[in-house]
Design an enzyme around this catalytic site. Sequence first.
Site, mmCIF file in Angstrom:
data_model
loop_
_atom_site.group_PDB
_atom_site.id
_atom_site.type_symbol
_atom_site.label_atom_id
_atom_site.label_comp_id
_atom_site.label_asym_id
_atom_site.label_seq_id
_atom_site.Cartn_x
_atom_site.Cartn_y
_atom_site.Cartn_z
ATOM 1 C CB SER A 36 -45.567 11.650 -8.666
ATOM 2 O OG SER A 36 -45.292 12.255 -7.173
ATOM 3 C CE1 TYR A 72 -49.832 15.495 -8.775
ATOM 4 C CE2 TYR A 72 -49.094 14.422 -6.667
ATOM 5 C CZ TYR A 72 -48.646 15.005 -8.177
ATOM 6 O OH TYR A 72 -47.580 14.945 -8.678
ATOM 7 C CE LYS A 97 -48.971 13.383 -11.555
ATOM 8 N NZ LYS A 97 -48.211 13.913 -13.141
HETATM 9 C C1 UD1 Z 1 -44.976 17.196 -2.412
HETATM 10 C C2 UD1 Z 1 -46.057 16.462 -2.629
HETATM 11 C C3 UD1 Z 1 -45.936 15.300 -3.665
HETATM 12 C C4 UD1 Z 1 -45.631 16.019 -4.917
HETATM 13 C C5 UD1 Z 1 -44.333 16.757 -4.813
HETATM 14 C C6 UD1 Z 1 -43.997 17.618 -6.068
HETATM 15 C C7 UD1 Z 1 -47.164 16.820 -0.566
HETATM 16 C C8 UD1 Z 1 -47.603 16.161 0.881
HETATM 17 N N1 UD1 Z 1 -46.691 16.229 -1.131
HETATM 18 O O1 UD1 Z 1 -43.943 16.302 -1.966
HETATM 19 O O2 UD1 Z 1 -47.181 14.641 -3.647
HETATM 20 O O3 UD1 Z 1 -45.468 14.840 -5.670
HETATM 21 O O4 UD1 Z 1 -44.597 17.721 -3.738
HETATM 22 O O5 UD1 Z 1 -43.100 18.457 -5.806
HETATM 23 O O6 UD1 Z 1 -47.479 18.054 -0.588
HETATM 24 N N2 UD1 Z 1 -41.519 21.491 4.034
HETATM 25 C C9 UD1 Z 1 -41.368 22.276 5.180
HETATM 26 N N3 UD1 Z 1 -41.878 23.355 5.111
HETATM 27 C C10 UD1 Z 1 -42.506 24.164 3.926
HETATM 28 C C11 UD1 Z 1 -42.628 23.173 2.870
HETATM 29 C C12 UD1 Z 1 -42.243 21.834 3.110
HETATM 30 O O7 UD1 Z 1 -41.051 21.647 6.296
HETATM 31 O O8 UD1 Z 1 -42.927 25.262 4.001
HETATM 32 C C13 UD1 Z 1 -41.069 19.963 4.425
HETATM 33 C C14 UD1 Z 1 -42.182 19.088 4.138
HETATM 34 O O9 UD1 Z 1 -42.696 18.715 5.493
HETATM 35 C C15 UD1 Z 1 -41.395 17.850 3.648
HETATM 36 C C16 UD1 Z 1 -40.120 18.572 2.827
HETATM 37 O O10 UD1 Z 1 -40.275 19.793 3.405
HETATM 38 O O11 UD1 Z 1 -40.482 17.107 4.522
HETATM 39 C C17 UD1 Z 1 -40.533 18.409 1.307
HETATM 40 O O12 UD1 Z 1 -41.753 19.020 1.114
HETATM 41 P P1 UD1 Z 1 -42.362 19.378 -0.472
HETATM 42 O O13 UD1 Z 1 -41.244 20.307 -1.177
HETATM 43 O O14 UD1 Z 1 -43.853 19.966 -0.475
HETATM 44 O O15 UD1 Z 1 -42.518 18.198 -0.962
HETATM 45 P P2 UD1 Z 1 -43.057 16.763 -0.595
HETATM 46 O O16 UD1 Z 1 -43.896 16.753 0.691
HETATM 47 O O17 UD1 Z 1 -42.264 15.581 -0.603
#
Ligand code: UD1
Length: 335
Positions: free
Chosen positions: A123, A147, A151
């Site tokens: 990842s 997590y 990895k």
């Molecule tokens: C997350 C994990 C990462 C993992 C990946 C797998 C975390 C901190 N990181 O990545 O380790 O490998 O998923 O798919 O959890 N967001 C919102 N509202 C929400 C959900 C997300 O604003 O309800 C934003 C987050 O702040 C971020 C973006 O959307 O900026 C993407 O979030 P997400 O889909 O959870 O992925 P990552 O955080 O990049």
Amino acid sequence: MVLLTGGAGYIGSHTCIELINSGYDVLIADDFSNSKPEAVRRLEEITGRKIPLVNIDVADKEAVEKLFNENEIDAVVHFAGYKAVGESVQFPLKYYRNNIDTALTILETMERHDVHNFIFSSSATVYGIPESVPLHEEMKTGCTNPYGFTKLMIEQILRDAAFANPKLSVVLLRYFNPIGAHESGRIGEDPNGIPNNLLPFITQVAVGKLPELGVFGNDYNTHDGTGVRDYIHVVDLAKGHVAAIGYAKENKGCEVFNLGTGTGYSVLDIVKAFEKVNNLKIPYTIKERRPGDIDECYADPKKAREKLHWTAEKTIEDMCRDSWNWQSHNQNGYE
Ligand code: UD1
């Protein structure tokens, strides 16, 4: 035959189709701890093929030994593993035990059976808090949660194993943010409970299961203040695994590749693209930052392009349309 551990899961199931389309025979091992047998049934429907499936925990040495005795396995794509960041902070030992054990069991069994091709689901989380973007494979690694450390540790284990055993071919694939679904709309991401990740959250708001999206922070150092990520269509990602198997068969040693598009989109970019392509409204409010989140994360995809001859092809519109096609036709996932 290619063994897919965790092959019933989101990325595993899409990879299964692409491997079959490329002429490979596949075998799925899954304990359904975070996936459903129905996904495999639908894979059979999509591919028109019987897909051999064993319901085992791949940390179970005896069960894995039996699997390798009974099948002509020549490559393994190891997807099986726990993947919830927050849960890993709460239950670190569970994560270390499961993720490291499964990888070691598979690797040891492969060595005993003279199987030499190992593709690992890593990842972009292994880059930790990036010093700069885009991220390329030689950049410093470091994690912010258990997590991510599992990895990184497994990457190291595999690197050491490949160094010690010159017959071994290991490909480490660092995924960016997989979204989207197969164009049939029959398989897709089916998270347990309230989704942690952005796209499943948005699609569940769109379908009316959740009232609104919380956008985690709008004061990041990005073009609109919301977090920027490299979203990649899961079918493109799946094709990256086909390329990786081809590469492993031609090259010994251990090589690491980013699988991303090289383009970053903010949370609000995604909301807008999703609304436009699906002609829907996604209500949202700005919330606090989520602990551990970073401003920007996107890949330099050059190495995969040059050495794997693989490039992501689908657009953000394809991703948003296909995510919605899956969710709208399967409001409760595989249930
Ligand atoms: C997350 C994990 C990462 C993992 C990946 C797998 C975390 C901190 N990181 O990545 O380790 O490998 O998923 O798919 O959890 N967001 C919102 N509202 C929400 C959900 C997300 O604003 O309800 C934003 C987050 O702040 C971020 C973006 O959307 O900026 C993407 O979030 P997400 O889909 O959870 O992925 P990552 O955080 O990049």
